[in-house]
Design an enzyme around this catalytic site. Sequence first.
Site, PDB file in Angstrom:
ATOM      1  CD  GLU A  37      48.639  54.383  44.642  1.00 35.79           C
ATOM      2  OE1 GLU A  37      48.556  53.774  43.557  1.00 35.79           O
ATOM      3  OE2 GLU A  37      48.332  53.860  45.729  1.00 35.79           O
ATOM      4  CG  ASP A  65      50.831  43.662  39.138  1.00 36.91           C
ATOM      5  OD1 ASP A  65      50.307  43.744  38.007  1.00 36.91           O
ATOM      6  OD2 ASP A  65      50.868  44.619  39.940  1.00 36.91           O
ATOM      7  CG  ASN A 115      47.249  46.447  41.294  1.00 38.39           C
ATOM      8  OD1 ASN A 115      47.768  47.266  42.028  1.00 38.39           O
ATOM      9  ND2 ASN A 115      47.947  45.490  40.698  1.00 38.39           N
TER      10      ASN A 115
END
Length: 310
Positions: free
Chosen positions: A16, A257, A272
């Site tokens: 990422e 989430d 996260n």
Amino acid sequence: MKDKKIVVLMGGPSKEAEVSRRTGAAIAEALQSIGYKAETLELRPAHVVEDIRSVGGDVVFIALHGKFGEDGAVQGALEMAGIPYTGSGVMAHAVGMNKKISKDVFRGAGIPTASSVSYNGAVQSEEEIIEDIHHRFSLPVVLKPATQGSSIGVVIVKDESTLGTAVKEALSYDPILVVETYLDGREFTVSVLDGKALPVIEIRPHSGEYDYASKYTSGATDYLVPAPIDEELTATMQRIGENVFKELQCSGTIRVDVMTDSHGDAYVLEYNTIPGMTATSLVPKAAGALGIDFPTLCEKILQSAGLGKF
């Protein structure tokens, strides 16, 4: 902190890394726009402390995603070096990065999450794993590598013929595989800043699945903020987000989430610890709904910087 040198740490060897670089550049620019001495620094894991000191860094704003950034590794190095940093401590990152462990913590803390089973590809064969999935689950089912972010390696298996390939793919990213009951409702995210939930966002990917392409392709997903849901469900999701922040001893900002099932009940998918922070990312969208502009949001996160976050 305007007399301090702020180092925005980004990039590194993670899958990422490019997303991280976009996050880091946006944060540095935002802080500079309101008078901070901020600059970006590419993560070199073996040299991170000496690199920070070589540029005269006083405080580190961590903008890393994935390996070394969200698994607690760089936070541990900075703790030992006595360099203040933003966000949560080692434990919150390590748990959040590992979907198996975070699911265990959710269940132990009474935080609603979809039922799941984890497998270890280092000691179980693919055939054993596939057979057990057949025994425990009905399709569709969700396969997730334990330690990847940005939906990398996540597969929703809808057809029996693709299960074996999906298991092999997921295990190629991580030997620990989390298999989760598929939730057939709507997708949401709850950002939490300093322990307080921001407005809920509903995520509507045009493809029907919020995968890597849906996250990072412009125009591929609609984000509705505040989410078009009733006050009761909004309050439930915000309470869930705040509970995750509290139970995992987080700091700064996190993003939780959430997915609903066909009955409208909410379940945590994951949290996260270093969510994306470009001006169009989800946390800034939620903060913007409260009138908090992007530079101010970055400043609030910067103010979380410190040590002793274990």
